[in-house]
Design a protein around this motif. Sequence first.
Motif, PDB file in Angstrom:
ATOM      1  N   THR A  88     -12.690   0.384 -12.244  1.00 49.12           N
ATOM      2  CA  THR A  88     -11.316   0.701 -12.613  1.00 49.12           C
ATOM      3  C   THR A  88     -10.841   1.975 -11.934  1.00 49.12           C
ATOM      4  O   THR A  88     -11.598   2.934 -11.831  1.00 49.12           O
ATOM      5  CB  THR A  88     -11.223   0.896 -14.141  1.00 49.12           C
ATOM      6  OG1 THR A  88     -11.791  -0.257 -14.774  1.00 49.12           O
ATOM      7  CG2 THR A  88      -9.787   1.045 -14.588  1.00 49.12           C
ATOM      8  N   PHE A  90      -8.239   4.672 -12.907  1.00 51.72           N
ATOM      9  CA  PHE A  90      -7.530   4.977 -14.138  1.00 51.72           C
ATOM     10  C   PHE A  90      -6.194   5.645 -13.879  1.00 51.72           C
ATOM     11  O   PHE A  90      -5.996   6.309 -12.860  1.00 51.72           O
ATOM     12  CB  PHE A  90      -8.379   5.900 -15.020  1.00 51.72           C
ATOM     13  CG  PHE A  90      -9.563   5.216 -15.611  1.00 51.72           C
ATOM     14  CD1 PHE A  90      -9.521   4.713 -16.902  1.00 51.72           C
ATOM     15  CD2 PHE A  90     -10.738   5.072 -14.890  1.00 51.72           C
ATOM     16  CE1 PHE A  90     -10.602   4.077 -17.444  1.00 51.72           C
ATOM     17  CE2 PHE A  90     -11.834   4.432 -15.431  1.00 51.72           C
ATOM     18  CZ  PHE A  90     -11.766   3.938 -16.716  1.00 51.72           C
ATOM     19  N   GLN A  91      -5.316   5.469 -14.858  1.00 55.04           N
ATOM     20  CA  GLN A  91      -4.069   6.203 -14.852  1.00 55.04           C
ATOM     21  C   GLN A  91      -4.436   7.683 -14.939  1.00 55.04           C
ATOM     22  O   GLN A  91      -5.321   8.048 -15.703  1.00 55.04           O
ATOM     23  CB  GLN A  91      -3.249   5.796 -16.073  1.00 55.04           C
ATOM     24  CG  GLN A  91      -1.810   6.150 -15.966  1.00 55.04           C
ATOM     25  CD  GLN A  91      -1.026   5.604 -17.147  1.00 55.04           C
ATOM     26  OE1 GLN A  91      -1.597   5.067 -18.086  1.00 55.04           O
ATOM     27  NE2 GLN A  91       0.274   5.733 -17.094  1.00 55.04           N
ATOM     28  N   ALA A  94      -8.655  10.225 -14.146  1.00 58.66           N
ATOM     29  CA  ALA A  94      -9.876  10.478 -14.915  1.00 58.66           C
ATOM     30  C   ALA A  94     -11.029  10.929 -14.036  1.00 58.66           C
ATOM     31  O   ALA A  94     -12.156  10.455 -14.165  1.00 58.66           O
ATOM     32  CB  ALA A  94     -10.271   9.237 -15.730  1.00 58.66           C
ATOM     33  N   LEU A  95     -10.770  11.854 -13.130  1.00 62.86           N
ATOM     34  CA  LEU A  95     -11.857  12.418 -12.325  1.00 62.86           C
ATOM     35  C   LEU A  95     -12.643  13.401 -13.182  1.00 62.86           C
ATOM     36  O   LEU A  95     -12.060  14.104 -14.009  1.00 62.86           O
ATOM     37  CB  LEU A  95     -11.284  13.143 -11.100  1.00 62.86           C
ATOM     38  CG  LEU A  95     -10.500  12.260 -10.132  1.00 62.86           C
ATOM     39  CD1 LEU A  95      -9.949  13.096  -8.991  1.00 62.86           C
ATOM     40  CD2 LEU A  95     -11.374  11.145  -9.589  1.00 62.86           C
ATOM     41  N   PHE A  96     -13.956  13.451 -12.975  1.00 63.19           N
ATOM     42  CA  PHE A  96     -14.774  14.373 -13.763  1.00 63.19           C
ATOM     43  C   PHE A  96     -14.510  15.802 -13.286  1.00 63.19           C
ATOM     44  O   PHE A  96     -14.830  16.145 -12.142  1.00 63.19           O
ATOM     45  CB  PHE A  96     -16.254  14.029 -13.613  1.00 63.19           C
ATOM     46  CG  PHE A  96     -16.558  12.604 -13.976  1.00 63.19           C
ATOM     47  CD1 PHE A  96     -16.169  12.092 -15.210  1.00 63.19           C
ATOM     48  CD2 PHE A  96     -17.217  11.765 -13.094  1.00 63.19           C
ATOM     49  CE1 PHE A  96     -16.427  10.781 -15.548  1.00 63.19           C
ATOM     50  CE2 PHE A  96     -17.488  10.445 -13.432  1.00 63.19           C
ATOM     51  CZ  PHE A  96     -17.091   9.964 -14.663  1.00 63.19           C
ATOM     52  N   PRO A  97     -13.934  16.633 -14.138  1.00 65.14           N
ATOM     53  CA  PRO A  97     -13.495  17.958 -13.679  1.00 65.14           C
ATOM     54  C   PRO A  97     -14.651  18.881 -13.333  1.00 65.14           C
ATOM     55  O   PRO A  97     -14.473  19.834 -12.587  1.00 65.14           O
ATOM     56  CB  PRO A  97     -12.708  18.506 -14.870  1.00 65.14           C
ATOM     57  CG  PRO A  97     -13.178  17.729 -16.046  1.00 65.14           C
ATOM     58  CD  PRO A  97     -13.618  16.394 -15.538  1.00 65.14           C
ATOM     59  N   HIS A  98     -15.849  18.603 -13.903  1.00 60.48           N
ATOM     60  CA  HIS A  98     -16.972  19.515 -13.659  1.00 60.48           C
ATOM     61  C   HIS A  98     -17.793  19.098 -12.452  1.00 60.48           C
ATOM     62  O   HIS A  98     -18.821  19.698 -12.172  1.00 60.48           O
ATOM     63  CB  HIS A  98     -17.855  19.580 -14.899  1.00 60.48           C
ATOM     64  CG  HIS A  98     -18.378  18.245 -15.334  1.00 60.48           C
ATOM     65  ND1 HIS A  98     -17.559  17.227 -15.727  1.00 60.48           N
ATOM     66  CD2 HIS A  98     -19.633  17.774 -15.415  1.00 60.48           C
ATOM     67  CE1 HIS A  98     -18.296  16.182 -16.049  1.00 60.48           C
ATOM     68  NE2 HIS A  98     -19.552  16.484 -15.869  1.00 60.48           N
ATOM     69  N   ARG A 155     -14.140   6.439  -5.653  1.00 60.00           N
ATOM     70  CA  ARG A 155     -15.161   6.418  -6.691  1.00 60.00           C
ATOM     71  C   ARG A 155     -15.309   5.011  -7.264  1.00 60.00           C
ATOM     72  O   ARG A 155     -16.406   4.571  -7.618  1.00 60.00           O
ATOM     73  CB  ARG A 155     -14.763   7.410  -7.792  1.00 60.00           C
ATOM     74  CG  ARG A 155     -15.802   7.571  -8.870  1.00 60.00           C
ATOM     75  CD  ARG A 155     -15.370   8.569  -9.912  1.00 60.00           C
ATOM     76  NE  ARG A 155     -14.267   8.038 -10.722  1.00 60.00           N
ATOM     77  CZ  ARG A 155     -13.787   8.645 -11.795  1.00 60.00           C
ATOM     78  NH1 ARG A 155     -14.295   9.791 -12.181  1.00 60.00           N
ATOM     79  NH2 ARG A 155     -12.792   8.115 -12.479  1.00 60.00           N
ATOM     80  N   ALA A 156     -14.177   4.309  -7.369  1.00 60.21           N
ATOM     81  CA  ALA A 156     -14.223   2.995  -7.987  1.00 60.21           C
ATOM     82  C   ALA A 156     -14.729   1.915  -7.037  1.00 60.21           C
ATOM     83  O   ALA A 156     -15.380   0.970  -7.476  1.00 60.21           O
ATOM     84  CB  ALA A 156     -12.845   2.621  -8.521  1.00 60.21           C
TER      85      ALA A 156
END
Lengths: 371, 256, 293
Positions: A88, A90-91, A94-98, A155-156
């Motif tokens: 997916t 995402f709207q 939703a990237l991992f900020p860390h 990423r997806a």
Amino acid sequence: MTDAATAKPSPQLSLRGLAKRFDGKAVLSDIQLDIHDGEFITLLGPSGCGKTTLLRMLAGFETPDEGSIRLDGADIVGLPPNHRPLNTVFQNYALFPHMTVFQNVAYGLRMERCPAAEIRTRVEQMLAMVQLSEFAARKPHQLSGGQQQRVAIARAVIKRPRVLLLDEPLSALDFKLRKTMQLELKRIQRELGITFVFVTHDQEEALSMSDRVVVLNQGQIEQLGTPREVYERPASLFVARFVGEANLLPGEIAGVADDGRVQVDVMGQRMLLRRPFFPATPGQKVKILLRPEDMRLGTADESGFPGRVLERSYKGSTLDAVVRLDAGPDILASEFFDEDYPDFDHRRGEPVTVTWVPSWEWLLPDADAPV
Amino acid sequence: MSRWLLRGYLALVYLLLYLPILVLVVFAFNDNRSAYSWGGFSWRWFEALFNNRSLMDAALNSLLLAASTATLTMIIGTLTAVALQRYRFRGKAALQGMLFVVMMSPEIVMAISLLALFILLGMQLGFVSLLLAHITFCLPFVVITVYAQLSGFDNRLMEAARDLGASEWQTLRTVLLPMIWPALLAGWLLGFTLSLDDVVVSTFMTGPGFDVLPLRIYSMVRIGLSPEVNALGALLLLLSLISLMLSHLILTRKRS
Amino acid sequence: MLTRLFKPLFDLKAPFRSGVLWLIWGWLILLVLLPNLLVIGVSFLERDPQDFIRFSVTLDNYRRLFDPLYLGVFLRSLHMAVLATVLCLLIGYPFAWGVSRVTPRWRPLLMFLLIVPFWTNSLVRTYAIKVLLAGNGLINSFLIDVGLISQPVQLLYTEGAVIIGLIYVLLPFMILPLYSVFEQLREDLLAASADLGASRWRTFRHVVIPMTMPGVIAGCLLVLLPAMGMFYIADVLGGSRVLLVGNVIKSQFLDARDWPFGAAASVLLTVAMALLLLAYWQSVRRVRQQVAL
């Protein structure tokens, strides 16, 4: 509707009788849909129509109350998201900020316990594809909206999913960037040959990108068809209004000709119009759908529906006019510039007549009329 | 005018809040036994404190208990907060209600109910009973601390991880934990402090073989005044000040 | 069929989720619900000198609660707890309002200073009060030195000392919820009220008080309930002369070994708590603003 299912052997994704309720309220009911390998299909509808819920069911974040989802023939309803070969975008990404861009893109492979060397080459390839190679070490908050978008896509797709699900991925971008990303997405889809299921509430986006469009309204499929079918031959008043600008003239069937064409009384004039897609009976109320670019404005002495120009606006490639018909409704007409008459224009208040190119009209049963 | 009145009032309340603590700390360094006359600076009460074997044993027991309580409460509380934040399940409102009631319950009510349970089960009172009781009364506070941090957390990040093939456990480890550890640490410190501070529940839960610090202090301060308690109080004050500053720093640094 | 039957109990497809729910439910049922039911049960049983309880149902324990002797203790304990709560409110309300009107830059520091005592061992703080109030303590010595009194005044081991101790230990619990409602209280509402012609007093009465009510009740709850149970404060500062409900419950359980009676007293305390919680929820619903506890 021409059924594409007959052309291809068997669908890649097949949804049968899907239904979902939240707190007793039906969000989706009886969804039947076949999606084919390599297709770009768009779920289009206003907010709250159930399109995101449908996407989340495909991803595995929601479980349908009824029905089945088959991927290459196998039911995946009970499968948790991490065991589904779908990914997916995402709207809001939703990237991992860390994590860095590299770590974000590598995440899916790491979860697969892919060897580190392979992860490195595949992530580098993927970053090259989305033109972000030099940003690998940055954190998401150091990127622009468009760059974040590319990371989310990379990423997806790095796990080579069978189907890529995209949940309004472009809604956070500004107009120009959105146009660029639309082309970019089409390119990526062509390069990878993955099936795209795209969710949006932007009808223009849906029409320009998709192979087929699913129009959803209140949890049900209103229409399934190519962008052209949906725009030119909408199955319902809802679709006609939701997709593109629509002029809807009121009419009443006066009679049905042998060839299927119909005699219709339109605002005091009897006209012979093209065969409707529904069985018409005399006395039935209908709406005649005309797109603004189908309309023609003539001088007051020509035949047609008389009216006066109410508003005039310059749109660059077209001149738009709002005409108030003497018979009542306002209609919108878009006229392309005629190079022979560059100064051609209508004044406000000018009397005009309105006609359209014969057989470009589309008849719809009038759902608004009292039965 | 009313502005200065207000400020004066605030200052007065702060003074009254800190005066007793200040006096306590100052007289911890007093060379004589008096609690009002200054006999010169001295470490003698701290020395006496560290030479008091049974008191030191109780202190070690308490630190062990507080650390175990904090760690286990942090784990259980975090899992609970995650469940409350992420899942829809039957009885969720009941669960939240129950945690709220636990938080509001007078400690003594909880203490005797647990005493009744442990006696009925024939359990030997001591470390285990203390640990179970302390975890229970710390739990709601830790759940609230972690939940508050989680509610600012974008659930889609967890979904993205699941979508990319992470199991529920991998999602916790690789996405949630690295992002919410400050809240966990704050929760740990809170649990540690609450456990170390507790008198009421410990009074009922303690057994013959396991003496804890608050109860030792309790028996010391009941009788009369003792400068050793001043020294101990100063140390405890220092400890809680450090842990509070730590938790404050962690939580505010994360926000920026 | 079988999986469908067991799914509500343990969903194998979501082992983590099921495991967590099992853990927390198990914990709360075993260590909160069950023990409390036990106490309620015990409160209806008879006392037994050997085995704590005898299995014959009686209302006697509750009847004894209304015995003049115990009723007096309860009423005095209630009286002291209520007094401490009211005083906390009187001190805390203007205090919380004052902090909420300070420049935002200073507020975190002021709140931090308020929380420090909360994180400090409450026994140690109680002892600090004792040091101040003792016959040869700082206050008495000071008063003698300035010549106001010639003999130490009995400050310690009085009801007043216990109330001071309760206020000192519990004041932060009153201020925190009050501060949170005052911080949410929008300045424009006060301005609107003034604009509509209300005097300052009427604005206070008709706008500020109703809007801060949930904080007031939450604060009172957080002070009143512990105040009734904190037996160690009564012990340390009141000697054996001043008793709180907590002291009664404690001595019934640990000294007199009269469990059924102690249990009945505890049930009474719980009922009082439930009523207060109800009042709190009512007020929150009225103002529709949740106070962070």
